[in-house]
Design an enzyme around this catalytic site. Structure first.
Site, PDB file in Angstrom:
ATOM      1  N   ARG A   8      -1.662   9.202   8.757  1.00  0.00           N
ATOM      2  CA  ARG A   8      -1.497   7.783   9.082  1.00  0.00           C
ATOM      3  C   ARG A   8      -1.004   6.983   7.877  1.00  0.00           C
ATOM      4  O   ARG A   8      -1.529   7.128   6.764  1.00  0.00           O
ATOM      5  CB  ARG A   8      -2.842   7.205   9.525  1.00  0.00           C
ATOM      6  CG  ARG A   8      -2.810   5.711   9.792  1.00  0.00           C
ATOM      7  CD  ARG A   8      -4.164   5.229  10.241  1.00  0.00           C
ATOM      8  NE  ARG A   8      -5.130   5.349   9.171  1.00  0.00           N
ATOM      9  CZ  ARG A   8      -5.611   4.318   8.476  1.00  0.00           C
ATOM     10  NH1 ARG A   8      -5.237   3.097   8.747  1.00  0.00           N
ATOM     11  NH2 ARG A   8      -6.506   4.516   7.522  1.00  0.00           N
ATOM     12  N   ARG A  36      -1.160   9.222   1.087  1.00  0.00           N
ATOM     13  CA  ARG A  36      -2.590   9.360   0.878  1.00  0.00           C
ATOM     14  C   ARG A  36      -3.061  10.823   0.804  1.00  0.00           C
ATOM     15  O   ARG A  36      -3.940  11.171   0.019  1.00  0.00           O
ATOM     16  CB  ARG A  36      -3.292   8.668   2.049  1.00  0.00           C
ATOM     17  CG  ARG A  36      -4.581   8.071   1.718  1.00  0.00           C
ATOM     18  CD  ARG A  36      -5.072   7.282   2.899  1.00  0.00           C
ATOM     19  NE  ARG A  36      -4.810   5.865   2.732  1.00  0.00           N
ATOM     20  CZ  ARG A  36      -5.261   4.947   3.566  1.00  0.00           C
ATOM     21  NH1 ARG A  36      -5.974   5.294   4.613  1.00  0.00           N
ATOM     22  NH2 ARG A  36      -5.018   3.678   3.370  1.00  0.00           N
ATOM     23  N   HIS A  80      -9.629   9.456   2.392  1.00  0.00           N
ATOM     24  CA  HIS A  80      -9.172   8.363   1.529  1.00  0.00           C
ATOM     25  C   HIS A  80      -9.406   8.805   0.088  1.00  0.00           C
ATOM     26  O   HIS A  80     -10.471   9.316  -0.232  1.00  0.00           O
ATOM     27  CB  HIS A  80      -9.954   7.081   1.833  1.00  0.00           C
ATOM     28  CG  HIS A  80      -9.289   5.856   1.289  1.00  0.00           C
ATOM     29  ND1 HIS A  80      -9.206   5.601  -0.064  1.00  0.00           N
ATOM     30  CD2 HIS A  80      -8.653   4.828   1.910  1.00  0.00           C
ATOM     31  CE1 HIS A  80      -8.556   4.458  -0.244  1.00  0.00           C
ATOM     32  NE2 HIS A  80      -8.204   3.973   0.939  1.00  0.00           N
ATOM     33  N   GLU A  98       0.853  -1.197   0.000  1.00  0.00           N
ATOM     34  CA  GLU A  98       0.000   0.000   0.000  1.00  0.00           C
ATOM     35  C   GLU A  98       0.879   1.232   0.000  1.00  0.00           C
ATOM     36  O   GLU A  98       2.079   1.167   0.308  1.00  0.00           O
ATOM     37  CB  GLU A  98      -0.947  -0.026   1.204  1.00  0.00           C
ATOM     38  CG  GLU A  98      -2.052  -1.065   1.013  1.00  0.00           C
ATOM     39  CD  GLU A  98      -3.015  -1.157   2.175  1.00  0.00           C
ATOM     40  OE1 GLU A  98      -3.100  -0.220   2.972  1.00  0.00           O
ATOM     41  OE2 GLU A  98      -3.676  -2.203   2.267  1.00  0.00           O
ATOM     42  N   HIS A 145     -12.074   9.567   6.072  1.00  0.00           N
ATOM     43  CA  HIS A 145     -11.798   8.141   6.305  1.00  0.00           C
ATOM     44  C   HIS A 145     -11.345   7.847   7.720  1.00  0.00           C
ATOM     45  O   HIS A 145     -11.785   6.876   8.333  1.00  0.00           O
ATOM     46  CB  HIS A 145     -10.709   7.733   5.306  1.00  0.00           C
ATOM     47  CG  HIS A 145     -10.344   6.287   5.326  1.00  0.00           C
ATOM     48  ND1 HIS A 145     -11.252   5.290   5.080  1.00  0.00           N
ATOM     49  CD2 HIS A 145      -9.150   5.669   5.546  1.00  0.00           C
ATOM     50  CE1 HIS A 145     -10.639   4.114   5.142  1.00  0.00           C
ATOM     51  NE2 HIS A 145      -9.369   4.313   5.450  1.00  0.00           N
TER      52      HIS A 145
HETATM   53  P1  FAD Z   1     -14.625   0.764  15.205  1.00  0.00           P
HETATM   54  O1  FAD Z   1     -14.198  -0.464  14.529  1.00  0.00           O
HETATM   55  O2  FAD Z   1     -15.149   1.853  14.420  1.00  0.00           O
HETATM   56  O3  FAD Z   1     -15.588   0.396  16.373  1.00  0.00           O
HETATM   57  C1  FAD Z   1     -16.230   1.384  17.126  1.00  0.00           C
HETATM   58  C2  FAD Z   1     -17.339   0.738  17.918  1.00  0.00           C
HETATM   59  O4  FAD Z   1     -17.853   1.653  18.874  1.00  0.00           O
HETATM   60  C3  FAD Z   1     -18.533   0.314  17.090  1.00  0.00           C
HETATM   61  O5  FAD Z   1     -18.937  -0.939  17.569  1.00  0.00           O
HETATM   62  C4  FAD Z   1     -19.602   1.351  17.420  1.00  0.00           C
HETATM   63  O6  FAD Z   1     -20.904   0.881  17.296  1.00  0.00           O
HETATM   64  C5  FAD Z   1     -19.261   1.607  18.866  1.00  0.00           C
HETATM   65  N1  FAD Z   1     -19.741   2.880  19.392  1.00  0.00           N
HETATM   66  C6  FAD Z   1     -19.497   4.125  18.935  1.00  0.00           C
HETATM   67  N2  FAD Z   1     -20.103   5.034  19.714  1.00  0.00           N
HETATM   68  C7  FAD Z   1     -20.737   4.347  20.689  1.00  0.00           C
HETATM   69  C8  FAD Z   1     -21.557   4.717  21.762  1.00  0.00           C
HETATM   70  N3  FAD Z   1     -21.875   5.987  22.013  1.00  0.00           N
HETATM   71  N4  FAD Z   1     -22.077   3.755  22.565  1.00  0.00           N
HETATM   72  C9  FAD Z   1     -21.804   2.440  22.326  1.00  0.00           C
HETATM   73  N5  FAD Z   1     -21.030   2.032  21.290  1.00  0.00           N
HETATM   74  C10 FAD Z   1     -20.513   2.976  20.499  1.00  0.00           C
HETATM   75  N6  FAD Z   1      -7.349   0.446   8.848  1.00  0.00           N
HETATM   76  C11 FAD Z   1      -6.337  -0.425   8.633  1.00  0.00           C
HETATM   77  O7  FAD Z   1      -5.393  -0.489   9.430  1.00  0.00           O
HETATM   78  N7  FAD Z   1      -6.376  -1.248   7.546  1.00  0.00           N
HETATM   79  C12 FAD Z   1      -7.387  -1.233   6.639  1.00  0.00           C
HETATM   80  O8  FAD Z   1      -7.388  -2.001   5.694  1.00  0.00           O
HETATM   81  C13 FAD Z   1      -8.439  -0.316   6.839  1.00  0.00           C
HETATM   82  N8  FAD Z   1      -9.475  -0.241   5.962  1.00  0.00           N
HETATM   83  C14 FAD Z   1     -10.534   0.557   6.269  1.00  0.00           C
HETATM   84  C15 FAD Z   1     -11.657   0.538   5.426  1.00  0.00           C
HETATM   85  C16 FAD Z   1     -12.772   1.274   5.757  1.00  0.00           C
HETATM   86  C17 FAD Z   1     -13.977   1.262   4.862  1.00  0.00           C
HETATM   87  C18 FAD Z   1     -12.776   2.060   6.932  1.00  0.00           C
HETATM   88  C19 FAD Z   1     -13.990   2.859   7.305  1.00  0.00           C
HETATM   89  C20 FAD Z   1     -11.668   2.109   7.746  1.00  0.00           C
HETATM   90  C21 FAD Z   1     -10.536   1.360   7.419  1.00  0.00           C
HETATM   91  N9  FAD Z   1      -9.411   1.362   8.236  1.00  0.00           N
HETATM   92  C22 FAD Z   1      -8.387   0.498   7.988  1.00  0.00           C
HETATM   93  C23 FAD Z   1      -9.414   2.087   9.494  1.00  0.00           C
HETATM   94  C24 FAD Z   1      -9.766   1.098  10.604  1.00  0.00           C
HETATM   95  O9  FAD Z   1     -10.718   0.188  10.123  1.00  0.00           O
HETATM   96  C25 FAD Z   1     -10.322   1.773  11.830  1.00  0.00           C
HETATM   97  O10 FAD Z   1      -9.525   2.857  12.208  1.00  0.00           O
HETATM   98  C26 FAD Z   1     -10.360   0.775  12.980  1.00  0.00           C
HETATM   99  O11 FAD Z   1     -11.057  -0.372  12.568  1.00  0.00           O
HETATM  100  C27 FAD Z   1     -10.998   1.386  14.183  1.00  0.00           C
HETATM  101  O12 FAD Z   1     -11.276   0.368  15.094  1.00  0.00           O
HETATM  102  P2  FAD Z   1     -11.966   0.730  16.471  1.00  0.00           P
HETATM  103  O13 FAD Z   1     -12.189  -0.548  17.167  1.00  0.00           O
HETATM  104  O14 FAD Z   1     -11.201   1.784  17.120  1.00  0.00           O
HETATM  105  O15 FAD Z   1     -13.353   1.392  16.039  1.00  0.00           O
HETATM  106  C1  SIN Z   2      -7.553   0.608   2.201  1.00  0.00           C
HETATM  107  O1  SIN Z   2      -7.744  -0.597   2.056  1.00  0.00           O
HETATM  108  O2  SIN Z   2      -7.292   1.383   1.273  1.00  0.00           O
HETATM  109  C2  SIN Z   2      -7.664   1.189   3.558  1.00  0.00           C
HETATM  110  C3  SIN Z   2      -6.430   0.952   4.274  1.00  0.00           C
HETATM  111  C4  SIN Z   2      -6.364   1.840   5.473  1.00  0.00           C
HETATM  112  O3  SIN Z   2      -7.189   2.727   5.647  1.00  0.00           O
HETATM  113  O4  SIN Z   2      -5.423   1.641   6.232  1.00  0.00           O
END
Ligand code: FAD
Ligand code: SIN
Length: 529
Positions: free
Chosen positions: A371, A275, A229, A112, A336
């Site tokens: 990032r 990015r 993104h 990437e 993103h």
């Molecule tokens: P999340 O996975 O967003 O989880 C947050 C949780 O909190 C959810 O369950 C939500 O319902 C809950 N929540 C929120 N507010 C409340 C509330 N008030 N009360 C109760 N529950 C609540 N990163 C990478 O490293 N590699 C990738 O390939 C990548 N691809 C991505 C693709 C997409 C489409 C997106 C959107 C992001 C991507 N990212 C990637 C970024 C990465 O996915 C996120 O930064 C990471 O998954 C965040 O994880 P988290 O557990 O912190 O939050």
């Molecule tokens: C992607 O697959 O392009 C997302 C990767 C990331 O947000 O880290």
């Protein structure tokens, strides 16, 4: 109703699930999540998780790429500890049942932007869904973990010394607000992409954790660094569908409507430039040509190879009438990832005693001003583990207090709102304003306009909060208002351009400005008061 546990984890993405699973070895865990447990950004992650596991790779090289992307603002100690721990955390995911894609008996490593070599472990192009599946299965099987779906945390509860004692949460089905008390509380609520009208994030990403922490007096840092993104599918019916950077890693070219590849005009690394540069280049092309999208051309790969490497994206594009083997994919940038968030130390502690933060909600210092791709899932794993290790070694950090004096939720004189339309109007206004004035390219004037408008909206929204009974929409509206204001204030405080923050009036990085933007209720930048 009052519920009491040892550890309250708010959020069921990778950060929350892994924290809950690990902490269940120490005590009872209540896991709150606002919708169904699998609904989170983690579930939609495509590209994968970065770790120096390849034969030709080293943590030093991973650190160098992370620091370069971070444009001078990463915390180097944090970067080193994260990249050093990365291989162990990936092994742990394998042990927990995550099935990463393999090639010739070894992990199939993706490339990437910003990475000097192939180092991204992935599960096809549905890495996040695979990770969430495996961890959710674990948590559901853990006897110490109880999952409360459809419970939206509203506010952090603090005692009269300011110590965190849990959170209030609204149960969707009944409209009741419950009191959850805990010896330690973990924010794992993810990011806030929904602050912008165009985002890759799912609907749950409204920055509730950042807003709750802010209102409780915690410090937020570097909120101006919002990652856009470059490639979200552009189609009227496609909501928030990401076209992974891994496609550019496999040779995808960005072209305009006439098929001209334009990235060479912007950066020597072209499609694999960082990015922020790719997103700004697309933004500039769109503004220059007046077109609504650019295109990602993958036609150099055969239909068979595309199906094998990107089955989910291939299928989704086909569902929207795009056959990526024969036609370029229409794409636009979209909000993103939040590099900033609730400030934590290297052990996940926030500035509020007994309140911890893990995952995208937190600002650990790993990402700096931008990032590196696939470092976010890694950050969730590394800090969930550090949280567990800290609480395991130091039980004095989660003593057993007497919660009996804590007040239950009091709705005061609030009545049922008959003005849902006002909430909807404010939602739209904030998200559009953030896109137009506080988006990929900012200026002093646009930021001032945005702040003036937000100050009025904040007053209106606080008034609803006191007048009307809580609904999920009102909770989220309050959150996006707090986060939007923090992004604007932080952007105004940074009088330079660096990484993801680009301001036309200060177009260059300035050494004297190379510091974190730190905000707390007691420390709002003078320029935005
Ligand atoms: P999340 O996975 O967003 O989880 C947050 C949780 O909190 C959810 O369950 C939500 O319902 C809950 N929540 C929120 N507010 C409340 C509330 N008030 N009360 C109760 N529950 C609540 N990163 C990478 O490293 N590699 C990738 O390939 C990548 N691809 C991505 C693709 C997409 C489409 C997106 C959107 C992001 C991507 N990212 C990637 C970024 C990465 O996915 C996120 O930064 C990471 O998954 C965040 O994880 P988290 O557990 O912190 O939050
Ligand atoms: C992607 O697959 O392009 C997302 C990767 C990331 O947000 O880290």
């Amino acid at each position: 109703m009052k519920h009491s546990c040892d550890f309250l984890v708010i959020g069921s993405g990778l950060a929350g699930l892994l924290s809950a699973h690990k902490l269940s070895a120490l005590g009872t865990v209540y896991l709150l999540t606002k919708k169904e447990a699998a609904e989170c950004s983690s579930n939609y992650a495509q590209g994968g998780i970065a770790a120096a596991v390849g034969v030709d790779d080293t943590p030093e090289s991973h650190a160098a790429d992370t620091l370069k992307a971070g444009a001078g603002l990463c915390n180097e100690d944090i970067v080193r500890l994260v990249v050093d721990e990365a291989p162990a955390r990936v092994r742990e995911l394998l042990d927990l049942g995550v099935a990463f894609s393999e090639k010739d008996g070894a992990p199939d490593l993706g490339l990437e932007a910003g990475h000097a070599r192939r180092r991204v472990l992935h599960a096809g192009d549905i890495t996040g869904a695979e990770v969430v599946r495996a961890l959710l299965e674990r948590c559901r099987a853990d006897r110490g973990v109880r999952i409360f779906e459809n419970h939206i945390a509203v506010n952090i509860i603090r005692d009269d010394r300011g110590v965190c004692c849990g959170a209030y949460a609204l149960e969707r089905a009944t409209g009741e607000v419950h009191t959850f008390t805990a010896r330690a509380t973990v924010l794992a609520t993810g990011g806030a992409g929904k602050v912008y009208i165009y985002t890759t994030n799912p609907d749950v990403a409204t920055g509730d954790g950042m807003a709750m922490a802010w209102r409780a007096g915690a410090t937020l840092a570097n909120m101006e660094f919002v990652q856009f993104h470059p490639t979200c599918l552009y189609h009227p019916q496609a909501k928030s569908f990401l076209i992974s950077e891994a496609l550019r890693g496999e040779g995808g070219r960005l072209v305009d409507r006439r098929g001209r590849a334009f990235m060479a005009d912007y950066h020597p690394q072209q499609e694999l430039a960082p990015r922020d540069i790719v997103a700004r280049a697309i933004d500039a092309e769109l503004k220059r040509t007046g077109e609504e999208c650019v295109f990602l051309d993958m036609t150099h790969m055969s239909a068979e190879a595309l199906r094998a490497r990107f089955p989910n994206i291939n299928e989704k594009c086909r569902a929207f009438g795009v056959d990526m083997a024969v036609a370029p994919i229409p794409v636009v940038p979209a909000a993103h990832f939040f590099c900033g968030g609730v400030q934590t130390d290297a052990e996940t502690a926030t500035t509020i005693p007994r309140l911890f933060a893990v995952g995208e909600v937190a600002h650990t210092g790993l990402h700096g001003a931008n990032r590196l791709a696939s470092n976010s899932l890694l950050e969730c794993c590394v800090f969930a583990h550090r949280l567990y290790r800290l609480l395991d070694r130091r039980p004095e950090l989660w003593p057993r207090p007497d919660f009996s004096a804590l007040p239950e939720w009091n709705p005061g004189r609030a009545v049922k709102s008959d003005e849902a339309v006002v909430i909807e109007q404010n939602w739209d206004e904030i998200r559009r304003l953030m896109w137009n004035y506080v988006g990929i390219v900012r200026s002093k004037k646009r930021l001032e306009r945005a702040l003036n408008r937000m100050q009025l909206l904040n007053r209106e929204i606080e008034q609803y909060y006191w007048d009307f009974l809580l609904t999920p929409d009102l909770i989220e509206l309050r959150s996006i208002a707090v986060v939007a204001t923090a992004v604007i204030q932080s952007a105004m405080a940074r009088r330079e351009s660096r990484g993801l923050h680009y301001n036309l009036d200060f177009p260059k990085p300035i050494e004297a400005e190379r510091k974190d933007t730190v905000l707390s209720l007691y420390n709002v930048p003078a320029s935005s008061r």
